[in-house]
Design an enzyme around this catalytic site. Sequence first.
Site, PDB file in Angstrom:
ATOM      1  N   CYS A   1       6.016   5.253 -29.943  1.00  0.00           N
ATOM      2  CA  CYS A   1       4.892   4.976 -29.056  1.00  0.00           C
ATOM      3  C   CYS A   1       3.557   5.296 -29.728  1.00  0.00           C
ATOM      4  O   CYS A   1       3.218   4.690 -30.726  1.00  0.00           O
ATOM      5  CB  CYS A   1       5.080   5.737 -27.751  1.00  0.00           C
ATOM      6  SG  CYS A   1       4.127   5.087 -26.370  1.00  0.00           S
ATOM      7  N   HIS A   2       2.799   6.265 -29.214  1.00  0.00           N
ATOM      8  CA  HIS A   2       1.502   6.642 -29.780  1.00  0.00           C
ATOM      9  C   HIS A   2       1.622   7.613 -30.957  1.00  0.00           C
ATOM     10  O   HIS A   2       0.618   7.992 -31.549  1.00  0.00           O
ATOM     11  CB  HIS A   2       0.607   7.273 -28.701  1.00  0.00           C
ATOM     12  CG  HIS A   2       0.071   6.284 -27.723  1.00  0.00           C
ATOM     13  ND1 HIS A   2       0.795   5.863 -26.630  1.00  0.00           N
ATOM     14  CD2 HIS A   2      -1.112   5.631 -27.676  1.00  0.00           C
ATOM     15  CE1 HIS A   2       0.077   4.995 -25.939  1.00  0.00           C
ATOM     16  NE2 HIS A   2      -1.087   4.824 -26.544  1.00  0.00           N
TER      17      HIS A   2
END
Length: 175
Positions: A106-107
């Site tokens: 994800c991030h």
Amino acid sequence: MRLENQKIIALVDTDFEDLELWYPIHRLREEGAQVDLVGQEAHTTYIGKYGVPAESDYAFSEVNPADYDAILVPGGWAPDKLRRFPEVIDMVQHMDKHEKPIGQICHAGWVLISANILQGRTVTSTPGIKDDMTNAGATWVDTPAISDGHIVSSRRPPDLPDYMREFIKVLEEKR
């Protein structure tokens, strides 16, 4: 157990994505790995985006990445905090230099960007940081999980099974 005697760092800070931290930890422990949660402070409880707690085993300053076989960076908003710690950047760069598995979902790509290790790599992430990844020199692909050598990346929580299958495969290959 496939990962017996493997030691893995799981980075933690507030606002981690709950599933992206805990699912990998549980899967790796099921395979026999020792997974240590490492945060800014030891024995501190960090709360995830959805309220799930995680207590750190060690502080960043207490771990030597040379003593570990791999590192996991969770997603959520924690990566934006984690990348500000020189110790975290040093850990990720050490793992990269020694070609030890680095997992990011994800991030979490923000941490690898700040570590300056994505030039020429093929990765994935949440589409929200696709431009950040490509601006750091990576080739971004929209796929559940992908490995480029020792770097394993994934997009988001629904992709966790694919991510862990790939990460465990890379860990076994690097043994």
